[in-house]
Motif scaffolding. Structure first.
Motif, PDB file in Angstrom:
ATOM      1  N   ASP A 269      -1.933   6.316   1.757  1.00 47.00           N
ATOM      2  CA  ASP A 269      -3.100   5.906   2.535  1.00 47.00           C
ATOM      3  C   ASP A 269      -4.193   6.946   2.289  1.00 47.00           C
ATOM      4  O   ASP A 269      -4.024   8.128   2.635  1.00 47.00           O
ATOM      5  CB  ASP A 269      -2.732   5.820   4.017  1.00 47.00           C
ATOM      6  N   TYR A 270      -5.290   6.523   1.714  1.00 48.62           N
ATOM      7  CA  TYR A 270      -6.326   7.458   1.269  1.00 48.62           C
ATOM      8  C   TYR A 270      -6.801   8.351   2.416  1.00 48.62           C
ATOM      9  O   TYR A 270      -6.819   9.588   2.296  1.00 48.62           O
ATOM     10  CB  TYR A 270      -7.498   6.655   0.695  1.00 48.62           C
TER      11      TYR A 270
ATOM     12  N   LYS B  21       1.026   6.609  -4.518  1.00 50.43           N
ATOM     13  CA  LYS B  21       0.932   5.555  -3.509  1.00 50.43           C
ATOM     14  C   LYS B  21       0.788   6.211  -2.148  1.00 50.43           C
ATOM     15  O   LYS B  21       1.696   6.905  -1.691  1.00 50.43           O
ATOM     16  CB  LYS B  21       2.182   4.677  -3.542  1.00 50.43           C
TER      17      LYS B  21
ATOM     18  N   ASN C 149      -2.415   2.025   5.319  1.00 48.00           N
ATOM     19  CA  ASN C 149      -2.895   1.189   4.224  1.00 48.00           C
ATOM     20  C   ASN C 149      -2.480   1.838   2.906  1.00 48.00           C
ATOM     21  O   ASN C 149      -3.218   2.632   2.313  1.00 48.00           O
ATOM     22  CB  ASN C 149      -4.423   1.048   4.308  1.00 48.00           C
ATOM     23  N   ILE C 150      -1.267   1.504   2.444  1.00 48.38           N
ATOM     24  CA  ILE C 150      -0.724   2.124   1.241  1.00 48.38           C
ATOM     25  C   ILE C 150      -1.350   1.463   0.014  1.00 48.38           C
ATOM     26  O   ILE C 150      -1.310   0.234  -0.134  1.00 48.38           O
ATOM     27  CB  ILE C 150       0.808   1.989   1.186  1.00 48.38           C
ATOM     28  N   GLU C 151      -1.921   2.292  -0.847  1.00 50.38           N
ATOM     29  CA  GLU C 151      -2.548   1.808  -2.079  1.00 50.38           C
ATOM     30  C   GLU C 151      -2.440   2.887  -3.147  1.00 50.38           C
ATOM     31  O   GLU C 151      -2.047   4.025  -2.871  1.00 50.38           O
ATOM     32  CB  GLU C 151      -4.014   1.458  -1.813  1.00 50.38           C
ATOM     33  N   ASN C 152      -2.781   2.524  -4.366  1.00 47.53           N
ATOM     34  CA  ASN C 152      -2.778   3.506  -5.450  1.00 47.53           C
ATOM     35  C   ASN C 152      -4.008   4.397  -5.321  1.00 47.53           C
ATOM     36  O   ASN C 152      -5.139   3.903  -5.275  1.00 47.53           O
ATOM     37  CB  ASN C 152      -2.775   2.804  -6.805  1.00 47.53           C
ATOM     38  N   CYS C 153      -3.784   5.719  -5.247  1.00 52.79           N
ATOM     39  CA  CYS C 153      -4.870   6.679  -5.060  1.00 52.79           C
ATOM     40  C   CYS C 153      -4.798   7.749  -6.145  1.00 52.79           C
ATOM     41  O   CYS C 153      -3.703   8.163  -6.554  1.00 52.79           O
ATOM     42  CB  CYS C 153      -4.793   7.349  -3.688  1.00 52.79           C
TER      43      CYS C 153
ATOM     44  N   MET D 133       4.232   7.435   4.583  1.00 55.36           N
ATOM     45  CA  MET D 133       3.756   7.011   3.267  1.00 55.36           C
ATOM     46  C   MET D 133       4.848   7.086   2.208  1.00 55.36           C
ATOM     47  O   MET D 133       4.582   6.935   1.006  1.00 55.36           O
ATOM     48  CB  MET D 133       2.563   7.887   2.850  1.00 55.36           C
TER      49      MET D 133
ATOM     50  N   GLU E 235      -1.668   9.693 -10.173  1.00 59.25           N
ATOM     51  CA  GLU E 235      -1.897   8.559  -9.287  1.00 59.25           C
ATOM     52  C   GLU E 235      -0.676   8.387  -8.380  1.00 59.25           C
ATOM     53  O   GLU E 235       0.459   8.340  -8.867  1.00 59.25           O
ATOM     54  CB  GLU E 235      -2.134   7.283 -10.101  1.00 59.25           C
TER      55      GLU E 235
END
Length: 463
Positions: A355-356, A353, A316-320, A441, A351
């Motif tokens: 998966d948290y 990209k 689940n790639i998102e901005n972290c 990732m 920040e």
């Protein structure tokens, strides 16, 4: 460009060039020898005729005049240009010498006449800077040998032309060899091009590409095409074996994890009701529970890798916020580790990209790795930096270090460095999972280490 003395191209070029040099050198040598023989043959007949005719003339003239006068008159009767005739007695005294005008100097003529051994068969000799064909025969009078008659033909002009021709042949042969070597090297390079293409194609094939990898060469010799077909069949067999192995690992890991989890649960349940257990029983149950937990962790790692191999590892790639993840990971690590874990970071928010949860798993694995392979009491440091379009986390320890020859393979599955790393009891899968997750990732992981100084693992992710 460094020469590879084991390359097929260099060996073929050197071999063909050596045979060319041998062939052309032999041809040039034979040509020179043959031309020398032709040069001698062209004068041989004339010289032999003179050496044969003189004794007959002397025999005839001796009937009319004294012997010495007959010899001198017989020699002077021959008007041959560039030829010197002289007669020597048996005690090497010159009895008569021709008055023929030669291109040579008087000193050279005297040197010729003073030769003590003149060959019976015609032979080329050099006197200073001029060349002569020499020949001798015995001179008989009334059946009695009275001396030797010698003939010297000046062939300097012909010999000079011969030497120039030989030099021209030699120079031409060298140029031909150089041109041939260049042409041969170019031709061999073109001929080996399909093999280089085949090597380049196989070089980029990875384990994930085995099933769809096909080697095909359009304009290649039949032998190379056959080699490509053989490689394709080998790749197909490897792909089938690799797929069966991955499926086996996945099935075994999945089937074993559930019963082991149940066993581990029962062991923990028994340990919680330990009032009726002796110390020995308690110790045995704790050991069994610990080993069961380690085995479950190993099976979980194998399942993760099996999912990644089959393309079923969903991220689940998102901005972290990298700063927050590192702080949370350090807080979690402090709970199970007695080490001093510090964070070095600037005030800037980084920040990335990612998966948290997977990124937390990666950093926890690296911290756990640092704890295992460094002495108790030594610090562990996490450094946060930003480099252009990447956010980086460095996990630094002051541990045993990794030998240089092992650093390129440290991320391979089940690969374990000897000595200290084996004593720490690792499975050899932790770093492999780290690389699989990080690359999934879109990032990369690397290591820099020195023996007895520690290691630095760097995780780079796109911002």
């Amino acid at each position: 460009m460094k020469l590879d003395f084991n390359s097929l191209r260099l060996r073929l070029t050197a071999g063909v060039a050596a045979f060319s040099i041998l062939g052309l050198g032999s041809l040039a040598s034979w040509t020179g020898w043959r031309m020398q023989q032709i040069l001698i043959e062209s004068h041989k007949k004339n010289i032999e005729e003179i050496a044969t005719q003189i004794p007959r003339d002397v025999e005839m003239l001796s009937k009319m005049v004294p012997e010495e006068q007959a010899i001198s008159q017989a020699i002077n009767n021959f008007k041959t240009n560039n030829a010197l005739l002289w007669v020597e007695s048996l005690d090497n005294k010159v009895l008569a010498k021709s008055n023929t005008v030669m291109n040579s100097s008087k000193s050279q003529e005297n040197e010729l006449a003073s030769l003590t051994q003149v060959p019976i068969k015609p032979k080329v000799v050099q006197i200073k800077n001029r060349y002569f064909v020499l020949c001798s025969d015995s001179l008989s009078l009334q059946g009695k040998v009275i001396g030797n008659i010698s003939v010297a033909q000046d062939i300097t002009r012909d010999q000079t032309m011969f030497v120039v021709m030989i030099q021209s042949v030699g120079t031409t042969s060298i140029l031909v060899i150089i041109i041939m070597a260049g042409a041969i090297a170019f031709y061999i390079q073109r001929s080996l091009k399909p093999l280089r293409q085949l090597s380049q194609m196989t070089e980029v094939i990875s384990a994930d590409d085995l099933g769809k990898a096909q080697l095909y060469l359009d304009k290649a010799p039949s032998e190379v095409k056959q080699l490509a077909e053989t490689c394709n069949m080998m790749l197909a067999r490897l792909s089938d074996s690799w797929e069966k192995e991955r499926q086996f690992v996945s099935n075994v890991s999945h089937e074993l994890r559930t019963p082991l989890t149940i066993v581990h649960g029962y062991l923990q349940s028994v340990l919680r009701r330990q009032q009726n257990l002796t110390e020995i029983q308690k110790e045995a149950l704790e050991t069994a529970a610990s080993e069961a937990e380690s085995t479950i962790s190993l099976l979980q790692d194998l399942l993760e890798l099996a999912r990644a191999d089959h393309g079923n590892l969903h991220l689940n790639i998102e901005n972290c916020i990298l700063n927050d993840i590192v702080s949370e990971v350090v807080e979690m690590a402090d709970k199970y580790s007695e080490r001093d874990i510090t964070v070095e970071a600037s005030k800037d928010v980084i920040e990335v990209k990612a998966d948290y949860n997977r990124l937390k798993q990666v950093l926890l694995n690296l911290i756990d790795n640092a704890v295992k392979y460094s002495e108790a009491g030594t610090p562990i440091t996490l450094k946060l930096t930003r480099k252009e379009d990447e956010g980086c986390v460095q996990v630094c320890d002051v541990g045993y270090g990794i030998p240089l020859q092992h650093q390129s393979r440290i991320f391979e599955r089940f690969y374990r460095v000897d000595e200290a790393r084996n004593r720490a009891g690792g499975t050899g899968l932790g770093l492999s999972i780290v690389r699989t997750l990080v690359e999934g990732m879109g990032g990369k992981v690397s290591v820099r280490s020195k023996l007895s100084e520690g290691s630095v693992f760097t995780v780079s992710l796109p911002v």
